[in-house]
Design a protein around this motif. Structure first.
Motif, short mmCIF file in Angstrom:
data_model
loop_
_atom_site.label_atom_id
_atom_site.label_comp_id
_atom_site.label_asym_id
_atom_site.label_seq_id
_atom_site.Cartn_x
_atom_site.Cartn_y
_atom_site.Cartn_z
N ALA A 39 32.86 -9.15 3.87
CA ALA A 39 33.52 -9.45 2.60
C ALA A 39 35.00 -9.13 2.68
O ALA A 39 35.84 -9.83 2.09
CB ALA A 39 32.86 -8.66 1.47
N ASP A 40 35.37 -8.07 3.42
CA ASP A 40 36.77 -7.69 3.51
C ASP A 40 37.58 -8.69 4.33
O ASP A 40 38.75 -8.96 4.02
CB ASP A 40 36.91 -6.29 4.12
N VAL A 41 37.00 -9.23 5.40
CA VAL A 41 37.71 -10.23 6.19
C VAL A 41 38.00 -11.47 5.34
O VAL A 41 39.13 -11.98 5.31
CB VAL A 41 36.91 -10.62 7.45
N VAL A 42 37.00 -11.95 4.61
CA VAL A 42 37.19 -13.12 3.76
C VAL A 42 38.17 -12.81 2.64
O VAL A 42 39.06 -13.60 2.31
CB VAL A 42 35.86 -13.62 3.20
N ASP A 43 38.03 -11.63 2.04
CA ASP A 43 38.93 -11.21 0.96
C ASP A 43 40.38 -11.19 1.47
O ASP A 43 41.30 -11.69 0.80
CB ASP A 43 38.52 -9.81 0.49
N THR A 44 40.60 -10.62 2.65
CA THR A 44 41.94 -10.57 3.23
C THR A 44 42.50 -11.96 3.43
O THR A 44 43.66 -12.24 3.11
CB THR A 44 41.91 -9.81 4.57
N ALA A 45 41.68 -12.86 3.96
CA ALA A 45 42.13 -14.24 4.18
C ALA A 45 42.47 -14.93 2.86
O ALA A 45 43.48 -15.64 2.77
CB ALA A 45 41.04 -15.01 4.92
N CYS A 46 41.65 -14.73 1.85
CA CYS A 46 41.90 -15.35 0.55
C CYS A 46 43.17 -14.82 -0.11
O CYS A 46 43.97 -15.58 -0.66
CB CYS A 46 40.70 -15.15 -0.37
N LEU A 47 43.36 -13.51 -0.06
CA LEU A 47 44.58 -12.93 -0.62
C LEU A 47 45.82 -13.40 0.12
O LEU A 47 46.89 -13.54 -0.47
CB LEU A 47 44.50 -11.40 -0.57
#
Length: 410
Positions: free
Chosen positions: A82-90
């Motif tokens: 979830a953090d990898v995707v969150d980082t990419a989205c941000l």
């Protein structure tokens, strides 16, 4: 497929003393982006309507936060970090200049002799060079020094200009940044996106296709009654086929519109009341859920259960969902972005960008921000110096760009 040590590796090795034992590598990546200057600047950058136009409508920061909310839950449901995707989205819009895609067009023309300008390539440059967090042993900046997995997840177009696997003007890296690009793409097939980048990209498409319509209705640019007009929507279908889904037949786009109307989620009218606002928010929730769930189910149908990560799977987006999303994008394009009033504003914004580049080039040592001034002084060629000036203008918020333009006699 679990995340490996290769996925968690950083471009520059870091002192273990900087790492808390109770904090995951990918959580640290997300925190670095949350605390970055580039993310803060998105609060004053255009999404569709310029900041300050309306208190309701989104800016680039609120859009990025909403993409991250969608992507985090969507990615986790597939087994991604979830953090990898969150980082990419941000991070996905960090490279956008003032005035959104309109500013991007102006900077691309200005930078044509040095490889052009592209918001996605600028995002990589910002994360790996322009943001201050870590440095190489020789003192050159390594940007936020994110892990390989997080950097690759932000790379929507993993190729240099003109090297994509299909016909597109989009690209994800400038020639001057190829060293970090080759590092982060270690083990990846040329032109193939990791699953986390695909999740980010679909989350972005879903967010802006739905939210741009919501903003257009709430701000008074779009009367929702036209969504039910065959005459008005015929022009929208033309835009959808020409701009967003040229590979889909018009009949497929028309069927997508019919499904959206039949679903009952599109409002028949809007008067600004609290009840109407609630109905509008219900529209966004139901459409987002619709688009995410159908892709999750299609992806699971192909790949089965278990954690799906990196290059162990690809996202499956049914044509029906893509068609519906394209129709919604076309609604905002037709009724908001390309009206005569907006086209006049867009032309003026491009003039501002061009004037700012000229102003910085005329007095670089007094006008460039301190960090970029040092980059300019260290540059060895005119092309390198122009890239620094483009970096400076790209970093500006809409508000600061307009203020500097006025200050410098634009």
């Amino acid at each position: 497929m679990a995340y490996t040590e290769l996925d968690r590796e950083r471009w520059v090795a870091e002192d273990p003393a900087h790492k808390r034992a109770d904090r995951d590598d990918f959580a640290r990546d997300r925190a670095r982006v949350v605390h970055s200057a580039g993310l803060r600047r998105l609060a004053a950058k255009t999404q569709v309507l310029a900041p300050g136009h309306d208190d309701f409508v989104r800016n680039r920061l609120t859009h990025s936060l909403e993409v991250a909310q969608i992507g985090r839950e969507f990615g986790a449901a597939l087994g991604c970090s979830a953090d990898v995707v969150d980082t990419a989205c941000l991070s996905h819009d960090l490279g956008h200049p003032p005035f959104g895609h309109n500013g991007e067009t102006a900077l691309d023309e200005i930078a044509s002799r040095i490889g052009g300008f592209e918001g996605n390539a600028q995002t990589l440059r910002l994360l790996t060079r322009l943001e201050a967090k870590r440095a190489h042993p020789d003192g050159t900046s390594a940007g936020l020094n994110l892990t390989r997995a997080s950097l690759d997840a932000t790379t929507k177009y993993p190729w240099a200009r003109g090297e994509g696997p299909y016909e597109t003007n989009k690209f994800g890296v400038y020639s001057s940044d190829l060293s970090v690009f080759h590092w982060l793409r270690d083990g990846a097939a040329p032109g193939v996106r990791c699953l986390e980048a695909e999740v980010m990209d679909w989350s972005d498409d879903v967010a802006y296709s739905v939210h741009d319509v919501e903003d257009a209705i709430a701000s008074g640019w779009l009367d929702p009654r036209v969504l039910h007009s065959a005459t008005d929507m015929s022009a929208v279908l033309d835009v959808a086929g020409r701009t967003y889904a040229p590979d889909l037949a018009r009949d497929a786009l028309g069927a997508a519109l019919e499904r959206l109307l039949a679903s009952g989620v599109l409002p028949a009218a809007y008067d600004g009341s609290r009840g109407a606002l609630a109905a509008l928010k219900d529209m966004t929730s139901r459409l987002i859920g619709r688009f995410v769930l159908v892709v999750e189910l299609a992806t699971r149908e192909r790949h089965g259960p278990g954690d799906l990560t990196r290059f162990g799977a690809d996202l499956v987006i049914p044509d029906e969902a893509r068609a519906e999303c394209s129709v919604l994008k076309a609604v905002a394009n037709h009724f908001v972005m390309t009206t005569d009033e907006r086209l006049g504003i867009l032309s003026g914004q491009r003039d501002v960008v061009r004037a700012l580049v000229e102003a910085y080039a005329a007095q670089p040592e007094s006008r460039l921000d301190a960090d970029l001034r040092l980059d300019f002084l260290a540059a060895g060629t005119d092309d390198e110096r122009l890239r620094v000036i483009v970096d400076q203008v790209a970093s500006l918020t809409d508000v600061r760009a307009l203020a500097l333009h006025r200050q410098w006699g634009g």
